[in-house]
Design a protein around this motif. Structure first.
Motif, PDB file in Angstrom:
ATOM      1  N   SER A  11      31.351  34.854  42.184  1.00 46.36           N
ATOM      2  CA  SER A  11      30.745  36.085  41.952  1.00 46.36           C
ATOM      3  C   SER A  11      31.653  37.244  41.608  1.00 46.36           C
ATOM      4  O   SER A  11      31.431  38.320  40.997  1.00 46.36           O
ATOM      5  CB  SER A  11      29.894  36.655  43.484  1.00 46.36           C
ATOM      6  OG  SER A  11      30.810  36.703  44.512  1.00 46.36           O
ATOM      7  N   LYS A  12      33.064  37.432  42.522  1.00 45.04           N
ATOM      8  CA  LYS A  12      33.827  38.360  42.241  1.00 45.04           C
ATOM      9  C   LYS A  12      34.477  38.331  40.755  1.00 45.04           C
ATOM     10  O   LYS A  12      34.361  39.278  39.984  1.00 45.04           O
ATOM     11  CB  LYS A  12      35.053  38.316  43.117  1.00 45.04           C
ATOM     12  CG  LYS A  12      35.949  39.292  43.118  1.00 45.04           C
ATOM     13  CD  LYS A  12      36.966  39.497  44.400  1.00 45.04           C
ATOM     14  CE  LYS A  12      37.205  40.785  44.680  1.00 45.04           C
ATOM     15  NZ  LYS A  12      37.883  40.822  46.010  1.00 45.04           N
ATOM     16  N   ALA A  18      31.852  40.986  33.802  1.00 42.01           N
ATOM     17  CA  ALA A  18      30.636  41.725  33.327  1.00 42.01           C
ATOM     18  C   ALA A  18      31.237  43.297  33.219  1.00 42.01           C
ATOM     19  O   ALA A  18      30.771  43.972  32.279  1.00 42.01           O
ATOM     20  CB  ALA A  18      29.478  41.835  34.418  1.00 42.01           C
ATOM     21  N   ILE A  19      31.809  43.941  33.930  1.00 44.31           N
ATOM     22  CA  ILE A  19      32.425  45.108  33.854  1.00 44.31           C
ATOM     23  C   ILE A  19      33.231  45.375  32.796  1.00 44.31           C
ATOM     24  O   ILE A  19      33.095  46.248  31.858  1.00 44.31           O
ATOM     25  CB  ILE A  19      33.276  45.579  35.152  1.00 44.31           C
ATOM     26  CG1 ILE A  19      32.569  45.783  36.591  1.00 44.31           C
ATOM     27  CG2 ILE A  19      34.178  46.740  34.938  1.00 44.31           C
ATOM     28  CD1 ILE A  19      33.140  45.852  37.657  1.00 44.31           C
ATOM     29  N   TRP A  20      34.133  44.233  32.537  1.00 46.72           N
ATOM     30  CA  TRP A  20      34.959  44.398  31.162  1.00 46.72           C
ATOM     31  C   TRP A  20      34.144  44.090  29.846  1.00 46.72           C
ATOM     32  O   TRP A  20      34.409  44.940  29.024  1.00 46.72           O
ATOM     33  CB  TRP A  20      35.780  43.150  31.209  1.00 46.72           C
ATOM     34  CG  TRP A  20      36.807  43.093  30.171  1.00 46.72           C
ATOM     35  CD1 TRP A  20      38.114  43.659  30.139  1.00 46.72           C
ATOM     36  CD2 TRP A  20      36.749  42.597  28.814  1.00 46.72           C
ATOM     37  NE1 TRP A  20      38.780  43.434  28.963  1.00 46.72           N
ATOM     38  CE2 TRP A  20      38.090  42.622  28.359  1.00 46.72           C
ATOM     39  CE3 TRP A  20      35.759  41.786  28.558  1.00 46.72           C
ATOM     40  CZ2 TRP A  20      38.273  42.149  26.830  1.00 46.72           C
ATOM     41  CZ3 TRP A  20      35.988  41.296  26.925  1.00 46.72           C
ATOM     42  CH2 TRP A  20      37.262  41.491  26.478  1.00 46.72           C
ATOM     43  N   ASN A  21      33.046  43.482  30.006  1.00 45.48           N
ATOM     44  CA  ASN A  21      32.090  43.222  28.888  1.00 45.48           C
ATOM     45  C   ASN A  21      31.342  44.761  28.592  1.00 45.48           C
ATOM     46  O   ASN A  21      31.111  45.079  27.333  1.00 45.48           O
ATOM     47  CB  ASN A  21      30.936  42.201  29.102  1.00 45.48           C
ATOM     48  CG  ASN A  21      31.879  40.765  28.737  1.00 45.48           C
ATOM     49  OD1 ASN A  21      32.657  40.750  28.067  1.00 45.48           O
ATOM     50  ND2 ASN A  21      31.310  39.879  29.324  1.00 45.48           N
ATOM     51  N   ARG A  22      30.862  45.141  29.765  1.00 42.33           N
ATOM     52  CA  ARG A  22      30.324  46.340  29.674  1.00 42.33           C
ATOM     53  C   ARG A  22      31.031  47.498  29.191  1.00 42.33           C
ATOM     54  O   ARG A  22      30.763  48.389  28.205  1.00 42.33           O
ATOM     55  CB  ARG A  22      29.622  46.968  31.067  1.00 42.33           C
ATOM     56  CG  ARG A  22      28.804  48.153  31.139  1.00 42.33           C
ATOM     57  CD  ARG A  22      28.260  48.353  32.503  1.00 42.33           C
ATOM     58  NE  ARG A  22      27.865  47.355  33.524  1.00 42.33           N
ATOM     59  CZ  ARG A  22      28.441  47.108  34.498  1.00 42.33           C
ATOM     60  NH1 ARG A  22      29.245  48.257  35.102  1.00 42.33           N
ATOM     61  NH2 ARG A  22      28.141  46.128  35.175  1.00 42.33           N
ATOM     62  N   LYS A  23      32.314  47.801  29.436  1.00 42.43           N
ATOM     63  CA  LYS A  23      33.306  48.488  28.764  1.00 42.43           C
ATOM     64  C   LYS A  23      33.416  48.463  27.368  1.00 42.43           C
ATOM     65  O   LYS A  23      33.415  49.334  26.507  1.00 42.43           O
ATOM     66  CB  LYS A  23      34.569  48.618  29.644  1.00 42.43           C
ATOM     67  CG  LYS A  23      34.685  49.142  30.839  1.00 42.43           C
ATOM     68  CD  LYS A  23      36.201  49.077  31.513  1.00 42.43           C
ATOM     69  CE  LYS A  23      36.328  49.757  32.674  1.00 42.43           C
ATOM     70  NZ  LYS A  23      37.521  49.573  33.427  1.00 42.43           N
TER      71      LYS A  23
END
Length: 59
Positions: A11-12, A18-23
């Motif tokens: 999960s971590k 997901a954060i990297w992809n969102r940026k």
């Protein structure tokens, strides 16, 4: 003697990805938006020369 570190949970690691992809997604949207504004000639935040002849005149 070296001791191996604990394993990162799924999960971590998924949340970090997901954060990297969102940026990356938002940066690509900004780049596309800037490209569109340059093509339409409505760009106020990006300074550039339209042609090579203007570049030669500046020198």
């Amino acid at each position: 003697m070296a001791v191996p570190k604990k394993r990162t949970s799924k999960s971590k690691s998924k949340s970090r990805k997901a954060i990297w992809n969102r940026k990356a997604y938002y940066e690509s949207k900004k780049a596309i938006s800037l490209g569109k504004s340059i093509l339409t000639g409505k760009s106020n935040s990006f300074i550039y020369l339209n042609s090579i002849s203007k570049l030669n005149e500046a020198d």
